[in-house]
Design an enzyme around this catalytic site. Structure first.
Site, PDB file in Angstrom:
ATOM      1  CG  ASP A  97      75.174 -38.667  90.769  1.00 58.16           C
ATOM      2  OD1 ASP A  97      74.768 -38.735  91.948  1.00 58.16           O
ATOM      3  OD2 ASP A  97      75.786 -39.593  90.204  1.00 58.16           O
ATOM      4  CD  GLU A 192      74.628 -43.837  94.526  1.00 61.54           C
ATOM      5  OE1 GLU A 192      74.569 -44.922  95.112  1.00 61.54           O
ATOM      6  OE2 GLU A 192      74.152 -43.660  93.383  1.00 61.54           O
TER       7      GLU A 192
HETATM    8 ZN   LIG Z   1      70.505 -43.649  93.612  1.00 63.14          ZN
END
Ligand SMILES: [Zn+2]
Length: 423
Positions: A97, A192
């Site tokens: 992401d 994340e």
């Molecule tokens: Zn990162």
């Protein structure tokens, strides 16, 4: 292809690793994979599947084993051991992401071949200038191939550089079975950037003794220390009534919320007034009506005592404002997010020491600066898989000035190849 044709076809400075890394990064950043904190699904956005599924296909095509996509959106795979001796299983991780903080849709990567020094201007936003005066690290990359976005989006080298490095390392090891190493696990995780990269099942599914995230910045960086992090949610419930009949009855939640914010430190203890090892209290979102208002905070510190002090200060401010208006109801909920990985790693520094040794073997001076943030490794380490963070080369992340040197990525890939052999 003849040797001459090969040399002519590519810029002189590019190695085989450079070419593969550049090709992968440029391709991956075009895929929109922004995560979304407001979503409750896992992964938080369906677009992340576009890259996750592509990585499944690519891992299969390069000959990785046990390739699978978990129901929580992590891609896992194995590169089998090439040695018979019993050695620990090492995992290499990167997140797919990109940060929700800045536009990440329609990224147009640009390769500035053999950077000649000086300012880099980006075509879609003439005022976005990458200047080595402002970004001194860029000044050290003369001759490198620099990749940027076009000015209106982030690049997404955070962490598609990590994805490109892990894929290239996997490909390299599978093509060179003569390099001795133990079993290697590969993991690509979603979300994340919104702090949800490590699903509770990930440590069990990963089946690794030690892991490394490829999510760090400049050449040689090996991080074994991150913030400890809590979040805090403050809810202010006022008393609502038609403003025409409000005299002596209305209790305006917005006024009380504003007082909480102004009572907190402004010129100390905020992200914009702290650096190095200092922690902070950061209000990052306010919303509400005269009836109900919500304040969202993150609390950060390298030490648990400091973190607890930030939480206590916020609680005290809420209690003080509450005392001035008993008809309102103010609640403050502090929730742990992740902890400084140093607490676990300092008990066994081998994962860090071997990474440093791999750097030195490649002629790179290892540097360890505490990260003012967290990584998937913070949670994984806490859950029992020691996971330091290794450099990728990414710079100025989460904004239009993001850039990376292809040659830095190649050094990171070489360090990984060396590192798995050292283990
Ligand atoms: Zn990162």
């Amino acid at each position: 292809m003849s040797a001459t044709a090969r040399v002519n076809a590519v810029p002189a400075k590019q190695s085989e690793l450079d070419r593969e890394l550049e090709e992968r990064l440029v391709r991956y950043v075009r895929i929109d994979t922004q995560s979304d904190e407001r979503s409750t699904s896992s992964p938080s956005t369906d677009t992340q599947y576009d890259l996750l599924r592509l990585l499944v296909e690519e891992l299969r095509s390069i000959g990785a084993e046990d390739v699978r996509l978990t129901d929580y959106g992590a891609v896992l795979a194995t590169i089998p051991a090439t040695t018979q001796s019993p050695v620990p299983t090492i995992a290499l991780l990167a997140h797919v992401d990109t940060a929700p903080a800045f536009d990440g849709t329609g990224v147009k990567p640009i390769v500035h071949r053999a950077y000649a020094g000086g300012d880099i201007r980006l075509p879609d936003a003439p005022d976005v200038v990458l200047s080595p005066t402002r970004f001194p690290y860029l000044g050290t990359k003369v001759g490198d191939d620099i990749i940027t976005a076009s000015g209106t989006t982030l690049l997404g080298a955070d962490d598609k550089a990590g994805v490109a490095i892990v894929m290239t390392v996997a490909h390299h090891l599978l093509r060179h079975p003569d390099l001795p190493h133990g079993p290697i696990r590969i993991a690509f995780t979603p979300d994340e950037e919104i702090g949800r990269g490590v699903h509770p099942n990930l440590p069990d599914d990963l089946k690794a003794d030690v892991a490394y995230t490829l999510d760090g910045a400049e050449l040689g960086e090996i991080v074994h220390e991150t913030f400890s992090a809590d979040k805090a949610e403050v809810r202010v419930e006022g008393v609502a009534i038609h403003p025409g009949q409000a005299k002596d009855t209305l209790v305006n939640a917005l006024h009380l919320a504003a007082r909480i914010v102004t009572a907190l430190p402004h010129v100390t203890l905020t992200p914009e007034t702290t650096a190095g090892r200092e922690g902070f209290i950061h209000v990052y979102e306010m919303s509400g009506t005269a009836a109900v208002a919500d304040l969202h905070f993150i609390l950060r510190d390298f030490e648990l005592e400091g973190l607890a002090a930030h939480g206590n200060l916020l609680q005290q401010v809420c209690a003080t404002v509450q005392a001035t208006e008993p008809r309102a109801r103010i609640t403050c909920t502090v929730t742990p997010q992740y902890r400084n990985m140093r607490y676990w790693l300092e008990q066994d520094m081998r994962p860090v020491e071997l990474a440093r040794e791999a750097c030195r073997a490649m002629g790179i001076a290892p540097i360890s600066t505490p990260t003012r943030g967290g990584t998937d490794g913070s949670r994984l380490t806490e859950m029992g898989v020691p996971t330091p963070n290794l450099f990728t080369g990414m710079q100025n992340i989460h904004g239009p000035h993001e850039w990376i040197s292809v040659q830095d990525m190649a050094r990171a890939a070489e360090v990984c190849v060396k590192l798995v052999q050292l283990w």
